[in-house]
Design an enzyme around this catalytic site. Structure first.
Site, PDB file in Angstrom:
ATOM      1  N   CYS A   2      87.230 -37.724  31.757  1.00  0.00           N
ATOM      2  CA  CYS A   2      87.843 -38.973  32.191  1.00  0.00           C
ATOM      3  C   CYS A   2      86.863 -39.777  33.043  1.00  0.00           C
ATOM      4  CB  CYS A   2      89.112 -38.793  33.004  1.00  0.00           C
ATOM      5  SG  CYS A   2      90.428 -37.989  32.111  1.00  0.00           S
ATOM      6  N   ARG A  27      82.421 -39.591  29.186  1.00  0.00           N
ATOM      7  CA  ARG A  27      83.272 -38.678  29.964  1.00  0.00           C
ATOM      8  C   ARG A  27      84.598 -38.378  29.272  1.00  0.00           C
ATOM      9  NH1 ARG A  27      81.516 -38.284  35.174  1.00  0.00           N
ATOM     10  NH2 ARG A  27      83.538 -37.477  35.784  1.00  0.00           N
ATOM     11  N   TRP A  76      89.956 -38.085  28.737  1.00  0.00           N
ATOM     12  CA  TRP A  76      89.724 -36.818  28.050  1.00  0.00           C
ATOM     13  C   TRP A  76      90.961 -35.993  28.358  1.00  0.00           C
ATOM     14  CZ3 TRP A  76      89.146 -31.588  29.345  1.00  0.00           C
ATOM     15  CH2 TRP A  76      88.546 -30.795  28.369  1.00  0.00           C
ATOM     16  N   ASN A 102      91.091 -39.206  37.503  1.00  0.00           N
ATOM     17  CA  ASN A 102      90.196 -38.245  36.842  1.00  0.00           C
ATOM     18  C   ASN A 102      90.369 -36.924  37.582  1.00  0.00           C
ATOM     19  OD1 ASN A 102      88.027 -36.803  35.767  1.00  0.00           O
ATOM     20  ND2 ASN A 102      86.577 -37.714  37.188  1.00  0.00           N
ATOM     21  N   GLY A 103      90.715 -35.877  36.856  1.00  0.00           N
ATOM     22  CA  GLY A 103      90.906 -34.578  37.512  1.00  0.00           C
ATOM     23  C   GLY A 103      92.131 -33.896  36.949  1.00  0.00           C
ATOM     24  N   GLU A 485      71.022 -21.537  23.235  1.00  0.00           N
ATOM     25  CA  GLU A 485      71.072 -22.990  23.398  1.00  0.00           C
ATOM     26  C   GLU A 485      71.029 -23.706  22.042  1.00  0.00           C
ATOM     27  OE1 GLU A 485      71.994 -24.812  25.608  1.00  0.00           O
ATOM     28  OE2 GLU A 485      71.170 -26.793  25.217  1.00  0.00           O
ATOM     29  N   LYS A 489      73.988 -26.206  20.722  1.00  0.00           N
ATOM     30  CA  LYS A 489      73.721 -27.595  20.308  1.00  0.00           C
ATOM     31  C   LYS A 489      74.302 -27.843  18.926  1.00  0.00           C
ATOM     32  CE  LYS A 489      72.964 -29.352  23.166  1.00  0.00           C
ATOM     33  NZ  LYS A 489      72.886 -28.798  24.445  1.00  0.00           N
ATOM     34  N   GLU A 492      78.275 -27.855  18.980  1.00  0.00           N
ATOM     35  CA  GLU A 492      78.920 -28.939  19.719  1.00  0.00           C
ATOM     36  C   GLU A 492      78.909 -30.245  18.947  1.00  0.00           C
ATOM     37  OE1 GLU A 492      77.833 -29.103  24.067  1.00  0.00           O
ATOM     38  OE2 GLU A 492      75.792 -29.046  23.362  1.00  0.00           O
ATOM     39  N   HIS A 508      74.782  -4.299  14.372  1.00  0.00           N
ATOM     40  CA  HIS A 508      75.962  -3.640  14.921  1.00  0.00           C
ATOM     41  C   HIS A 508      77.240  -4.402  14.594  1.00  0.00           C
ATOM     42  CE1 HIS A 508      73.545  -0.634  16.857  1.00  0.00           C
ATOM     43  NE2 HIS A 508      72.781  -1.583  17.387  1.00  0.00           N
ATOM     44  N   LYS A 607      81.233 -34.673  29.096  1.00  0.00           N
ATOM     45  CA  LYS A 607      79.930 -34.382  29.702  1.00  0.00           C
ATOM     46  C   LYS A 607      80.083 -33.603  30.997  1.00  0.00           C
ATOM     47  CE  LYS A 607      75.429 -35.598  30.213  1.00  0.00           C
ATOM     48  NZ  LYS A 607      74.913 -34.537  29.356  1.00  0.00           N
TER      49      LYS A 607
HETATM   50  C1  G6P Z   1      79.719 -29.619  29.604  1.00  0.00           C
HETATM   51  C2  G6P Z   1      78.596 -30.330  28.860  1.00  0.00           C
HETATM   52  C3  G6P Z   1      77.415 -29.378  28.656  1.00  0.00           C
HETATM   53  C4  G6P Z   1      76.954 -28.820  29.990  1.00  0.00           C
HETATM   54  C5  G6P Z   1      78.115 -28.145  30.752  1.00  0.00           C
HETATM   55  C6  G6P Z   1      77.720 -27.821  32.189  1.00  0.00           C
HETATM   56  O1  G6P Z   1      80.298 -28.657  28.792  1.00  0.00           O
HETATM   57  O2  G6P Z   1      79.063 -30.804  27.616  1.00  0.00           O
HETATM   58  O3  G6P Z   1      76.346 -30.069  28.023  1.00  0.00           O
HETATM   59  O4  G6P Z   1      75.924 -27.899  29.786  1.00  0.00           O
HETATM   60  O5  G6P Z   1      79.238 -29.021  30.821  1.00  0.00           O
HETATM   61  O6  G6P Z   1      77.542 -29.035  32.875  1.00  0.00           O
HETATM   62  P1  G6P Z   1      76.674 -29.229  34.168  1.00  0.00           P
HETATM   63  O7  G6P Z   1      76.855 -30.670  34.522  1.00  0.00           O
HETATM   64  O8  G6P Z   1      77.238 -28.319  35.216  1.00  0.00           O
HETATM   65  O9  G6P Z   1      75.259 -28.872  33.848  1.00  0.00           O
END
Ligand code: G6P
Length: 612
Positions: A2, A27, A76, A102-103, A485, A489, A492, A508, A607
């Site tokens: 949000c 957001r 969101w 937001n929250g 990672e 990527k 997502e 395994h 984000k």
């Molecule tokens: C969300 C984002 C990720 C990020 C994670 C942690 O899930 O989509 O890209 O790695 O939060 O966020 P931060 O701001 O704590 O690095």
């Protein structure tokens, strides 16, 4: 998670609010809304399901809403599905209070029942509607001022919030309240702004205030008054934002993600140069002098998402170079399992936003146990940056695409600097080796640029194999951290099912999923593990898997095994993650674009996750 924005000034509010929301759309983007009022007139509310452009169309780019004071929101969803009814702003039963939030309000059910006993009814499923009614209820019951009613609500509400509130009987004023959700306030001649993040207001002002937890504020036209939770007026210092508004624009790239992938060499270089002049790594500014470094007995790294993956890589690098035992934990697990933190422990919290709720809670748990804390944070003035004992700022600049790229790489560089410095100060490497590592760190930005040059081949590959159902990433040691990672990527932004496995673990269980044509990406950059990972790749190949191999230049024998090879420049084996992940980011990006998706705004993700 949000985005909220507020404007109180001389101009028409709605277009300014829409423009601000556009910068905050990363957001959340399942619905959006505006509330605007003209002088003493009624508060007009418009909400729309879907992307911000639907709201913009509905309000004729904001022109159909008249007024110079207003609030806006991009959502969101947490409580209640994405719908127009659940979109913000929310109005109280008697239309006296209108707010964006937001929250998350944890005890909203309990407050809802209380309000129902006082004949309140609700039109949405949101926790925010409960909050606006609670504020209205307290105003009536105790004949309170807006600040008084907000304070009472803040004491009753459990959870997190950044709230921007309009009161029907207070034209020309916007009230703000904050706990554990970000909010920034900007003031210029005759105008004031508030937003969840700086890019939303940077065009108008660089002079900002950070409102702290359990504080309130009232925005007038060109002024702001702050209050503490006791309702006493407090003074705050104004801060200047030094980075450029342009840094938060696409700058000719089709997507923010692509722009940010290509900004990695700079993000990494700037972060390195903040602590290293090419000869020495100096951590004094983050209060890690030699004595302090020598006294560290154990390190715990806590983080979420990609930042957690930086932690996994850091565990290998710091332990191997400095021989300090390192444990890495998901912040969401750490906080609820009564963690044991020893004497002379250093807790490192890694976070791009500095606002991730679980990471913040983990930091607070470490502080509660009296342990020294270090934040590796990108957003200046964020909660983790302010609450950690010390902060190592990554200098990645604003990151807009939801899936992190350049902030991740800058975090990696930060932990490499810690590892090399710790190793030297603790006598695990000599002066010559220290210098060699620093030279290698200094060469990494250029080598990232080099690895990004392969982009056309990756684009071709994505076009050819974009329809695969599953993708497996396998690697050992540092390469396993890389796989975690790379796989994140991919899933997502392209919505393909992907999993990362420690290569030796494949047999395994997971290998049973490999059949003819299954895409398996083997990462093998560690000299001493090269043969071993290669044997695991051969196991996959003999079951019909389609193999992509990623390795450093020189390991050409990989081509005897794999179907498609990606080479990265050679570097010290501790630092290969920083050169390999950019190729995997590009692969995820092209898979996403190839499927017609928007990689900047993946479904269901936000984000900055400021709820648990
Ligand atoms: C969300 C984002 C990720 C990020 C994670 C942690 O899930 O989509 O890209 O790695 O939060 O966020 P931060 O701001 O704590 O690095």
């Amino acid at each position: 998670m949000c985005g909220i924005v507020a404007y109180n000034g001389q101009k028409q509010a709605a277009p300014i609010l829409l423009e601000g929301l556009e910068k905050l759309e990363y957001r959340g983007y399942d619905s959006a809304g505006l509330a605007v009022r003209d002088g003493e007139g009624d508060i007009e509310v418009v909400r729309a399901k879907g992307r911000l452009k639907v709201l913009a169309e509905k309000t004729n780019e904001g022109k159909s809403l008249k007024g110079d004071c207003g609030i806006g929101h991009t959502r969101w969803a947490t409580h209640g599905e994405p719908s127009e009814n659940n979109a913000h702003p929310h109005e109280s039963l008697h239309a006296e209070v209108v707010a964006v939030h937001n929250g998350i309000i944890e005890n909203y059910q309990e407050i809802r029942s209380k309000l129902e006993r006082h004949q309140y009814t609700f039109y949405s499923q949101t926790d925010t509607e409960i909050a606006v009614n609670l504020i209205e209820y307290y105003r009536h019951k105790y004949d309170e001022t807006p600040i008084g009613a907000l304070r009472r609500a803040m004491m009753r509400i459990r959870g997190s919030y950044a709230l921007a509130v309009l009161f029907k009987d207070r034209p020309g004023e916007i009230y703000l309240a904050r706990k554990d959700s970000p909010m920034i306030i900007g003031v210029t001649e005759g105008e004031s702004f508030a937003a969840s993040d700086a890019p939303a207001i940077l065009k108008h002002t660089r002079h900002v205030y950070y409102i702290d937890n359990m504080e309130l504020a009232c925005l007038s036209k060109g002024g702001v008054t702050f209050y503490n939770i006791d309702g006493e007026q407090i003074e705050k210092e104004i801060t200047e934002i030094t980075w450029d508004a342009e840094a938060a624009e696409k700058g000719g790239y089709e997507h923010f993600m692509m722009k940010e992938i290509f900004e990695q060499p700079k993000a990494v270089e700037d972060t390195l140069h903040s602590v290293c002049d090419g000869q020495e790594i100096d951590l004094k500014d983050i209060h890690l002098d030699e004595e302090e470094i020598r006294s560290i007995a154990h390190i715990t790294i806590v983080a979420c998402g990609s930042a957690y993956h930086v932690g996994v890589a850091a565990q290998y690098v710091i332990e191997d170079l400095s021989r300090i035992p390192v444990r890495v934990e998901l912040a969401s697990e750490f906080r609820y399992r009564n963690p044991i933190l020893g004497e002379n422990e250093l807790v490192i919290v890694i976070s791009q936003s500095g606002e991730t709720a679980d990471s913040l809670a983990a930091l607070r748990e470490a502080k509660r146990q009296g342990v020294k804390t270090l934040g590796i944070v990108n957003v200046v003035g964020s909660s983790i940056a302010r609450e950690a004992d010390n902060v190592f700022y990554t200098l990645a600049g604003p990151e807009i695409a939801v899936a992190t790229t350049k902030a991740y790489s800058a975090q990696l560089m930060a932990v490499y600097c810690l590892a090399v410095r710790f190793a030297y100060v603790r006598g695990k490497i000599n002066k010559e080796e220290y210098k060699k590592y620093i030279d290698e760190l200094s060469a990494l930005p250029e080598k990232i640029s080099k690895s990004l040059e392969d982009k056309e081949r990756l684009q071709w590959f994505a076009a050819k194999f974009g329809n695969n159902r599953d993708i497996f990433y396998i690697g050992r040691g540092m390469d396993y951290a890389t796989c975690l990672e790379g796989s994140l990527k991919m899933k997502e932004i392209s919505y393909l099912h992907s999993e990362a496995y420690a290569a030796g673990e494949l047999k395994h269980g997971t290998i049973s999923l490999v059949e003819k044509g299954t895409l398996v990406i083997g990462v093998s950059t560690q000299n001493e593990l090269y043969e071993k990972t290669l044997s695991n790749m051969i196991e996959v190949k003999s079951r019909g898997g389609y193999l992509v191999g990623i390795t450093s230049y020189g390991h050409y024998s990989i081509e005897d095994t794999v179907d498609f090879t990606i080479y990265i420049p050679r570097t010290d084996s501790h630092f290969t993650t920083l050169l390999t992940v950019p190729s995997l980011q590009l692969l995820g990006y092209y898979m996403s674009v190839n499927k017609g998706l928007n990689p900047d705004k993946p479904r269901n993700l936000a984000k900055s996750v400021t709820v648990e």
